[in-house]
Design a protein around this motif. Structure first.
Motif, short mmCIF file in Angstrom:
data_model
loop_
_atom_site.label_atom_id
_atom_site.label_comp_id
_atom_site.label_asym_id
_atom_site.label_seq_id
_atom_site.Cartn_x
_atom_site.Cartn_y
_atom_site.Cartn_z
N LEU A 104 50.59 63.95 7.16
CA LEU A 104 52.03 63.82 7.44
C LEU A 104 52.76 63.18 6.25
N ILE A 105 52.13 62.20 5.63
CA ILE A 105 52.75 61.55 4.47
C ILE A 105 52.83 62.52 3.29
N SER A 106 51.71 63.20 3.00
CA SER A 106 51.69 64.14 1.87
C SER A 106 52.64 65.31 2.10
N GLU A 107 52.84 65.69 3.35
CA GLU A 107 53.78 66.78 3.64
C GLU A 107 55.20 66.39 3.24
N ILE A 113 59.08 66.81 -3.61
CA ILE A 113 58.80 67.38 -4.93
C ILE A 113 59.41 68.77 -5.06
N GLU A 114 59.33 69.57 -3.99
CA GLU A 114 59.89 70.92 -4.03
C GLU A 114 61.41 70.90 -4.12
N GLN A 115 62.04 69.95 -3.43
CA GLN A 115 63.50 69.88 -3.42
C GLN A 115 64.06 69.16 -4.64
N SER A 116 63.21 68.41 -5.33
CA SER A 116 63.67 67.66 -6.50
C SER A 116 63.87 68.58 -7.69
N SER A 117 64.82 68.21 -8.52
CA SER A 117 65.09 68.98 -9.74
C SER A 117 64.17 68.58 -10.89
N PHE A 139 46.73 71.91 -5.39
CA PHE A 139 47.53 70.70 -5.62
C PHE A 139 47.85 70.01 -4.30
N GLU A 140 48.23 70.76 -3.28
CA GLU A 140 48.58 70.18 -2.00
C GLU A 140 47.37 69.51 -1.34
N TYR A 141 46.23 70.20 -1.40
CA TYR A 141 45.03 69.63 -0.79
C TYR A 141 44.56 68.40 -1.58
N ALA A 142 44.63 68.47 -2.90
CA ALA A 142 44.23 67.33 -3.73
C ALA A 142 45.11 66.12 -3.46
N LEU A 143 46.42 66.35 -3.33
CA LEU A 143 47.34 65.25 -3.05
C LEU A 143 47.00 64.61 -1.70
N ASN A 144 46.71 65.44 -0.72
CA ASN A 144 46.38 64.93 0.61
C ASN A 144 45.10 64.11 0.58
N THR A 145 44.07 64.61 -0.07
CA THR A 145 42.79 63.89 -0.10
C THR A 145 42.88 62.62 -0.93
#
Length: 297
Positions: free
Chosen positions: A162-165, A171-175, A229-235
């Protein structure tokens, strides 16, 4: 007479205040308060001791999730990627919402402040109220996202997901372009010490430029997508929360143990003071009685 002499000299002075001995009631109240504090700190130490073994198991379990990413980064030599020197740095710092655990939170805040002195343009995501409050005092503009309600129990994969989401949405919305994300946490070096350390997380563009990526069998028309990247960030967040949780429980146990010992020393000190003061009071009363009896004779 003293006041008149001071006024004649052209300035107003006051006699020095003399420290008075505390009364028996004041010492007794203080002694009772310290004893109650010792009961609380000793109870908290026992609770932390019982939770420490579970926290150690959680640290080992969550650490297994991040091992594969570490091996992949090492074999692909992703640190040598040219994109790691471009873009903006994102610092994810993890503590908790609870206190009474020594200097574990302040040491992490000091580490982040030193990083921001070297790189004032870095953005910070704070996980835990303690680190958020301390960073906001000095670098409010650098804090872009904050989470609370963590550290109440041992972390799990759902909480980290939930935190990584939410971080991925930011990150996606940031410029800004974050080629390197660093997750900072407290690593329990031993049962009595900890160290603020970090694990890097690289995005898909940086990984694709890694010189050692050719060691893996990847089709030429394909590239490492953002799922890695998403899985690595979560782990990484899960592993960091597990290590930080174990370090915090150990630090709280040591802090409460030291507080209990200090309270015991203060109890001994005030007990001696109470007995001496009580003896002095009894002696003065006896002197008054004997003096009064002598005057009647």
């Amino acid at each position: 007479m003293f006041r008149q002499a001071a006024l004649i000299a052209g300035k107003q002075t006051y006699p020095a205040q003399v420290r008075q001995y505390a009364t028996l009631r004041e010492i007794e109240t203080r002694l009772k308060s310290i004893k109650n504090i010792k009961k609380i700190t000793k109870t908290m130490m026992i609770v932390a001791s019982t939770r420490l073994s579970k926290a150690e198991r959680t640290k080992v379990t969550t650490g297994e999730f991040a091992k594969q990413e570490k091996n992949f980064y090492l074999n692909s030599e992703v640190e040598k990627s040219p994109l790691t020197k471009e873009g903006k740095d994102l610092i994810i710092t993890i503590t908790s919402d609870k206190g009474l655990c020594g200097s574990i939170h302040s040491s992490m805040a000091k580490k982040i402040r030193n990083l921001l002195k070297e790189n004032s343009n870095a953005d910070v995501i704070a996980i835990g109220d303690k680190i958020k409050q301390q960073i906001l005092r000095t670098h409010e503009s650098n804090v872009k996202l904050a989470f609370n309600g963590v550290g109440k129990s041992d972390p799990n994969f759902l909480e980290a997901s939930l935190i990584s989401e939410q971080i991925l949405k930011y990150i996606e919305q940031s410029s800004e372009t974050y080629n390197k994300v660093a997750v900072y946490y407290n690593d329990p070096v031993s049962s009595i010490s900890f160290e603020a350390t970090n694990d890097p997380v690289y995005n898909e563009q940086t990984v694709n430029e890694a010189p050692g990526l050719c060691k893996y069998e990847i089709n030429e028309d394909l590239s490492v997508n953002k799922d890695l990247f998403e899985y690595a960030l979560n782990t990484k967040i899960l592993s960091a929360m597990g290590n930080g949780y174990a370090a915090e429980i150990s630090a709280r146990r040591n802090a409460m143990d030291n507080a209990s010992k200090n309270a015991g020393d203060m109890i001994n000190k005030y007990s001696i003071l109470y007995n001496r003061t009580r003896q002095a009071v009894i002696t003065n009363e006896l002197v008054d009685i004997i003096t009064g009896a002598s005057s009647l004779d």
